[in-house]
Structures are given as C-alpha cells and as structure tokens.
Design a protein around this motif. Structure first.
Motif, mmCIF file in Angstrom:
data_model
loop_
_atom_site.group_PDB
_atom_site.id
_atom_site.type_symbol
_atom_site.label_atom_id
_atom_site.label_comp_id
_atom_site.label_asym_id
_atom_site.label_seq_id
_atom_site.Cartn_x
_atom_site.Cartn_y
_atom_site.Cartn_z
ATOM 1 N N SER A 1 2.381 1.819 -3.407
ATOM 2 C CA SER A 1 1.300 2.211 -4.366
ATOM 3 C C SER A 1 1.223 3.721 -4.144
ATOM 4 C CB SER A 1 0.264 1.331 -4.155
ATOM 5 O OG SER A 1 0.379 0.016 -4.337
ATOM 6 N N MET A 2 1.129 4.166 -2.873
ATOM 7 C CA MET A 2 1.147 5.544 -2.507
ATOM 8 C C MET A 2 2.328 6.347 -3.013
ATOM 9 S SD MET A 2 -0.763 5.339 1.221
ATOM 10 C CE MET A 2 -1.099 7.101 1.336
ATOM 11 N N SER B 1 -7.618 -1.495 -1.178
ATOM 12 C CA SER B 1 -8.128 -1.481 -2.721
ATOM 13 C C SER B 1 -7.894 -2.620 -3.423
ATOM 14 C CB SER B 1 -7.077 -0.448 -3.333
ATOM 15 O OG SER B 1 -5.591 -0.752 -3.344
ATOM 16 N N VAL C 1 -3.944 -3.210 -4.628
ATOM 17 C CA VAL C 1 -3.003 -3.603 -3.496
ATOM 18 C C VAL C 1 -3.298 -5.198 -3.256
ATOM 19 C CG1 VAL C 1 -2.677 -3.442 -1.062
ATOM 20 C CG2 VAL C 1 -2.607 -1.509 -2.415
ATOM 21 N N ALA D 1 0.775 -1.296 0.085
ATOM 22 C CA ALA D 1 -0.033 0.185 -0.009
ATOM 23 C C ALA D 1 0.961 1.388 -0.039
ATOM 24 C CB ALA D 1 -0.872 0.085 1.118
ATOM 25 N N LYS E 1 -7.665 3.565 2.373
ATOM 26 C CA LYS E 1 -8.351 3.459 0.892
ATOM 27 C C LYS E 1 -7.492 2.442 0.330
ATOM 28 C CE LYS E 1 -10.502 5.693 -2.674
ATOM 29 N NZ LYS E 1 -10.823 6.953 -3.205
ATOM 30 N N THR E 2 -5.994 2.889 0.453
ATOM 31 C CA THR E 2 -5.208 2.179 -0.590
ATOM 32 C C THR E 2 -5.116 0.790 -0.140
ATOM 33 O OG1 THR E 2 -4.234 4.374 -1.208
ATOM 34 C CG2 THR E 2 -2.946 2.112 -1.557
ATOM 35 N N TYR E 3 -4.864 0.541 1.237
ATOM 36 C CA TYR E 3 -4.765 -0.335 1.860
ATOM 37 C C TYR E 3 -5.560 -1.659 1.487
ATOM 38 C CZ TYR E 3 -3.986 -4.071 5.681
ATOM 39 O OH TYR E 3 -3.658 -5.274 6.298
ATOM 40 N N ALA F 1 -6.390 8.142 3.143
ATOM 41 C CA ALA F 1 -5.830 7.594 1.839
ATOM 42 C C ALA F 1 -5.057 6.285 2.023
ATOM 43 C CB ALA F 1 -4.747 8.860 1.589
#
Length: 209
Positions: free
Chosen positions: A102-103, A150, A153, A99, A146-148, A143
């Motif tokens: 990705s960020m 997703s 991910v 994650a 949300k990414t974790y 954020a």
C-alpha cells in the motif's frame, strides 16, 4: 573428447526431458483445476498469482528462481503476490506485506524482509519490530505503523484470506494461473519445473482466448 561427447549427450537428454515434461503436462498430475474458477484482478490479462509466507523456507528458496522469471514476463501477463493467512504470525507477516504494498515500497524491501527472517533470525512478529527493521531499509516507521493499522490494509487482509480459500490453498508456495489452475513445487517436480508448468498454462490460456 569422450567427456565432450558425454556432456553433449547429457545436455541433450536434459533438454529432451524438459521438453517431454512440457508436453506431458496434464490436469491431476502437474496441476489441479480450480472449480469454480476465481475472477482475476486485471481483466484482459493472464494472471499469475503466487501465494506465499515470509516465514516459509520453501518460499524463500523459491525466490531466486521465481524473481528473474517474473521480470521477463510478457506484457499480457499480470503477476500478483498474495500473502497466505493461516493464523498467528502468518497473518501478521501478511498484513506487513499488504501495508508495504500500500505504501508502494514492497518491491524495494521484499528480499530484505526474507533475508531478515531466514538469514538474520529476526521474527518480525510485532508491528513495532517490523517498523524498527524497516527503518533500516529506508521506510518511515511512523508511516508504516499508521498504514499497517489502517482500515484499508485490514480490508485487504480479509480479501487475501478469502482469495486463499477460493484458490483452495492449504500450503505455500503455490502458483495459480488465471484463477483456474493451481500447482506447486511438489506437484511440478521442482522450482524450475514449476515455472515450466506456469509457462505451459499461460500459453494454454493465451491460445484459448
């Protein structure tokens, strides 16, 4: 004078030992050949993969030796970190790494996550605990969560699991060169020696091209 001579002799012996070790590198001793070889992520470059876990004390201790080496790698070498996923908190920490990657913030907080777990006693075993800690490092909590969670991910998590299986890894930290050669601190003889082995295998791959 006697001490100076002795120091010179010892220094020479140390250099000779490192040179000898580099010359004696061989399959089945310092490294294992992976069969079948695993495709690299960036064709045209020599790939070095480190499989690790944030909760692993040996990975944490390896970092001060590994990081300066990574920073000096030549342009034709591509370094990749892959989180090992062996279940439980390994998977949770691995998903956190992916994650953060990705960020685009992973390089900024990588060392801080290690420190939090190994020096501050934080477990970081839930997304909420991770988000709370990462906020202290300048990462937006919402954020991150949300990414974790997703789809992207989670897909990368499955890819990381498959990679570890393809590399035939059962523990960490482990290095893999060009998807062909696997080795670790134990087989190499120590943290510094591990990077000597890595350099030799990189040279071997460069010569073979």
């Amino acid at each position: 004078m006697r001490h100076l001579i002795l120091s010179a002799v010892l220094a020479g012996a140390s250099l000779f030992a490192m040179s000898a070790q580099a010359e004696e590198i061989q399959e089945g001793k310092q490294y294992v050949a992976i069969d079948p070889a695993v495709p690299v992520s960036v064709p045209g470059k020599i790939e070095v993969v480190e499989l690790f876990w944030y909760g692993c004390p040996h990975c944490y201790q390896f970092e001060p030796t590994l990081e300066p080496w990574v920073e000096k790698l030549p342009e034709d070498v591509h370094f990749v970190r892959v989180p090992a996923m062996f279940g439980g908190v390994w998977n949770v920490h691995g998903q956190m790494f992916i994650a953060l990657e990705s960020m685009g913030v992973e390089p900024k907080v990588h060392a801080a996550v290690f420190e939090a777990i190994h020096k501050e006693g934080k477990k970081l075993s839930t997304p909420e605990e991770m988000a709370e800690f990462l906020a202290t490092q300048g990462v937006d909590q919402e954020a991150f969560l949300k990414t974790y969670n997703s789809f992207g991910v989670k897909a990368q998590v499955e890819k990381a699991k498959k990679l570890a299986a393809a590399y035939q890894v059962s523990g960490v930290p482990v290095l893999v060169v060009n998807g062909k050669y696997r080795f670790d601190i134990g087989s190499s003889g120590g943290p510094e020696q591990t990077l000597v082995v890595a350099d030799q295998l990189i040279d071997m791959e460069r010569t073979a091209e």
